[in-house]
Design a protein around this motif. Structure first.
Motif, PDB file in Angstrom:
ATOM      1  N   ILE A 126     -95.864   6.294 -24.547  1.00 52.32           N
ATOM      2  CA  ILE A 126     -94.779   7.040 -23.905  1.00 52.32           C
ATOM      3  C   ILE A 126     -93.460   6.777 -24.633  1.00 52.32           C
ATOM      4  CG2 ILE A 126     -93.331   7.060 -21.817  1.00 52.32           C
ATOM      5  CD1 ILE A 126     -95.986   6.790 -20.213  1.00 52.32           C
ATOM      6  N   ARG A 127     -93.241   5.558 -25.023  1.00 51.17           N
ATOM      7  CA  ARG A 127     -91.977   5.189 -25.676  1.00 51.17           C
ATOM      8  C   ARG A 127     -91.922   5.650 -27.129  1.00 51.17           C
ATOM      9  NH1 ARG A 127     -87.290   2.429 -23.995  1.00 51.17           N
ATOM     10  NH2 ARG A 127     -85.945   2.777 -25.775  1.00 51.17           N
ATOM     11  N   LEU A 128     -93.036   5.534 -27.849  1.00 50.88           N
ATOM     12  CA  LEU A 128     -93.001   5.779 -29.294  1.00 50.88           C
ATOM     13  C   LEU A 128     -93.480   7.173 -29.706  1.00 50.88           C
ATOM     14  CD1 LEU A 128     -94.338   2.332 -30.536  1.00 50.88           C
ATOM     15  CD2 LEU A 128     -91.971   3.088 -30.344  1.00 50.88           C
ATOM     16  N   ILE A 129     -94.421   7.745 -28.970  1.00 51.06           N
ATOM     17  CA  ILE A 129     -94.955   9.056 -29.379  1.00 51.06           C
ATOM     18  C   ILE A 129     -94.228  10.186 -28.664  1.00 51.06           C
ATOM     19  CG2 ILE A 129     -96.993  10.541 -29.476  1.00 51.06           C
ATOM     20  CD1 ILE A 129     -98.698   7.986 -29.854  1.00 51.06           C
ATOM     21  N   LYS A 130     -94.298  10.196 -27.319  1.00 50.65           N
ATOM     22  CA  LYS A 130     -93.577  11.219 -26.546  1.00 50.65           C
ATOM     23  C   LYS A 130     -93.521  10.799 -25.085  1.00 50.65           C
ATOM     24  CE  LYS A 130     -97.489  14.330 -25.792  1.00 50.65           C
ATOM     25  NZ  LYS A 130     -97.796  15.718 -25.527  1.00 50.65           N
ATOM     26  N   PRO A 131     -92.433  11.163 -24.392  1.00 51.29           N
ATOM     27  CA  PRO A 131     -92.203  10.680 -23.027  1.00 51.29           C
ATOM     28  C   PRO A 131     -93.238  11.114 -21.995  1.00 51.29           C
ATOM     29  CG  PRO A 131     -90.239  11.790 -23.890  1.00 51.29           C
ATOM     30  CD  PRO A 131     -91.319  11.940 -24.907  1.00 51.29           C
ATOM     31  N   ASP A 132     -93.943  12.221 -22.253  1.00 44.87           N
ATOM     32  CA  ASP A 132     -94.932  12.693 -21.276  1.00 44.87           C
ATOM     33  C   ASP A 132     -96.364  12.434 -21.758  1.00 44.87           C
ATOM     34  OD1 ASP A 132     -94.885  14.531 -23.354  1.00 44.87           O
ATOM     35  OD2 ASP A 132     -95.015  16.290 -22.038  1.00 44.87           O
ATOM     36  N   PHE A 133     -96.529  11.430 -22.615  1.00 41.25           N
ATOM     37  CA  PHE A 133     -97.859  11.128 -23.158  1.00 41.25           C
ATOM     38  C   PHE A 133     -98.826  10.791 -22.033  1.00 41.25           C
ATOM     39  CE2 PHE A 133    -101.219   8.826 -25.245  1.00 41.25           C
ATOM     40  CZ  PHE A 133    -101.339   9.458 -26.476  1.00 41.25           C
ATOM     41  N   LYS A 134    -100.001  11.384 -22.065  1.00 37.52           N
ATOM     42  CA  LYS A 134    -101.063  11.128 -21.085  1.00 37.52           C
ATOM     43  C   LYS A 134    -102.223  10.434 -21.809  1.00 37.52           C
ATOM     44  CE  LYS A 134     -99.029  13.570 -17.808  1.00 37.52           C
ATOM     45  NZ  LYS A 134     -97.731  12.973 -17.597  1.00 37.52           N
ATOM     46  N   ILE A 135    -102.346   9.139 -21.611  1.00 39.20           N
ATOM     47  CA  ILE A 135    -103.335   8.358 -22.346  1.00 39.20           C
ATOM     48  C   ILE A 135    -104.763   8.840 -22.098  1.00 39.20           C
ATOM     49  CG2 ILE A 135    -103.530   6.482 -20.644  1.00 39.20           C
ATOM     50  CD1 ILE A 135    -103.446   5.885 -24.421  1.00 39.20           C
ATOM     51  N   THR A 136    -105.069   9.263 -20.870  1.00 39.17           N
ATOM     52  CA  THR A 136    -106.449   9.683 -20.589  1.00 39.17           C
ATOM     53  C   THR A 136    -106.798  11.003 -21.281  1.00 39.17           C
ATOM     54  OG1 THR A 136    -105.694  10.690 -18.529  1.00 39.17           O
ATOM     55  CG2 THR A 136    -106.644   8.486 -18.374  1.00 39.17           C
ATOM     56  N   LYS A 137    -105.796  11.824 -21.577  1.00 39.53           N
ATOM     57  CA  LYS A 137    -106.053  13.113 -22.221  1.00 39.53           C
ATOM     58  C   LYS A 137    -105.746  13.109 -23.715  1.00 39.53           C
ATOM     59  CE  LYS A 137    -105.239  15.878 -18.128  1.00 39.53           C
ATOM     60  NZ  LYS A 137    -104.248  16.552 -17.337  1.00 39.53           N
ATOM     61  N   GLU A 138    -104.783  12.267 -24.146  1.00 37.77           N
ATOM     62  CA  GLU A 138    -104.296  12.380 -25.520  1.00 37.77           C
ATOM     63  C   GLU A 138    -104.656  11.203 -26.424  1.00 37.77           C
ATOM     64  OE1 GLU A 138    -100.379  14.993 -25.469  1.00 37.77           O
ATOM     65  OE2 GLU A 138    -100.226  13.364 -23.983  1.00 37.77           O
ATOM     66  N   HIS A 139    -105.413  10.236 -25.900  1.00 34.07           N
ATOM     67  CA  HIS A 139    -105.832   9.116 -26.756  1.00 34.07           C
ATOM     68  C   HIS A 139    -106.593   9.675 -27.964  1.00 34.07           C
ATOM     69  CE1 HIS A 139    -110.117   9.296 -25.625  1.00 34.07           C
ATOM     70  NE2 HIS A 139    -109.655   9.662 -24.425  1.00 34.07           N
ATOM     71  N   GLY A 140    -106.365   9.068 -29.106  1.00 34.01           N
ATOM     72  CA  GLY A 140    -107.067   9.481 -30.317  1.00 34.01           C
ATOM     73  C   GLY A 140    -106.481  10.690 -31.021  1.00 34.01           C
TER      74      GLY A 140
END
Length: 189
Positions: A126-140
């Motif tokens: 969230i801090r380094l890639i984008k504020p609305d990063f969703k780990i369960t959907k965007e990992h990898g």
């Protein structure tokens, strides 16, 4: 930008937030100062606070196993965290704590100049890639910022809590291995 030694000295004596009052050790991070690959977690846990080294507890052992799966050696990469002091009860670092520490991480990235940054968990993503990063959907998934390739994995502690995330993480690790072979020149030497 401070040089490595000045940055380290400032960081280990930091009093910018309340975490300084409860820490045993500052966990500055460790690894190659010319690493092409950086792993960034959220903050130190109990074992890390005790030793002053990142990812040395159970989650660190799993991270070492993950690195071994893709033929990475810990001494060839740099491993650090968003915040350099342990949040109480391993809670997520507060925004004010992240703000206090982000300059240290930015300086480390500027000195190391990695080609790839791998966020370990949602807080760093969230801090380094984008504020609305969703780990369960965007990992990898891969993102590029200022010429640096960035992705996120489930945090090793989350994988320990939920082993059903292991297959997805294995796929993500293989994607990281492919990206390293594509953009890095000395990581595998």
């Amino acid at each position: 930008m401070k040089d490595w030694d000045a940055l380290y000295e400032e960081c280990i004596h930091c009093q910018k937030c309340g975490l300084a009052e409860t820490r045993t050790n500052v966990v500055f991070g460790e690894g190659a100062r010319d690493a092409e690959v950086m792993f960034i977690g959220e903050g130190p846990g109990e074992q890390e606070d005790r030793t002053g080294r990142p990812f040395v507890g159970r989650a660190g052992q799993l991270l070492d196993d993950m690195l071994a799966m893709i033929d990475l050696k810990r001494e060839k990469v740099f491993i650090g965290n968003m915040v350099k002091c342990r949040p109480p009860q391993n809670r997520d670092p507060l925004n004010i704590e992240q703000e206090a520490c982000i300059g240290y991480l930015r300086n480390q990235v500027a000195l190391i100049r990695p080609k790839i940054i791998i966020c370990l968990g949602r807080i760093s993503a969230i801090r380094l890639i984008k504020p609305d990063f969703k780990i369960t959907k965007e990992h990898g998934q891969w993102f590029e910022k200022s010429g640096v390739h960035m992705t996120a994995l489930f945090h090793p502690a989350a994988i320990l809590r939920d082993p059903s995330r292991r297959p997805d993480t294995f796929v993500d690790l293989k994607g990281i291995q492919t990206k390293i072979r594509e953009v890095c020149t000395h990581t595998y030497r």
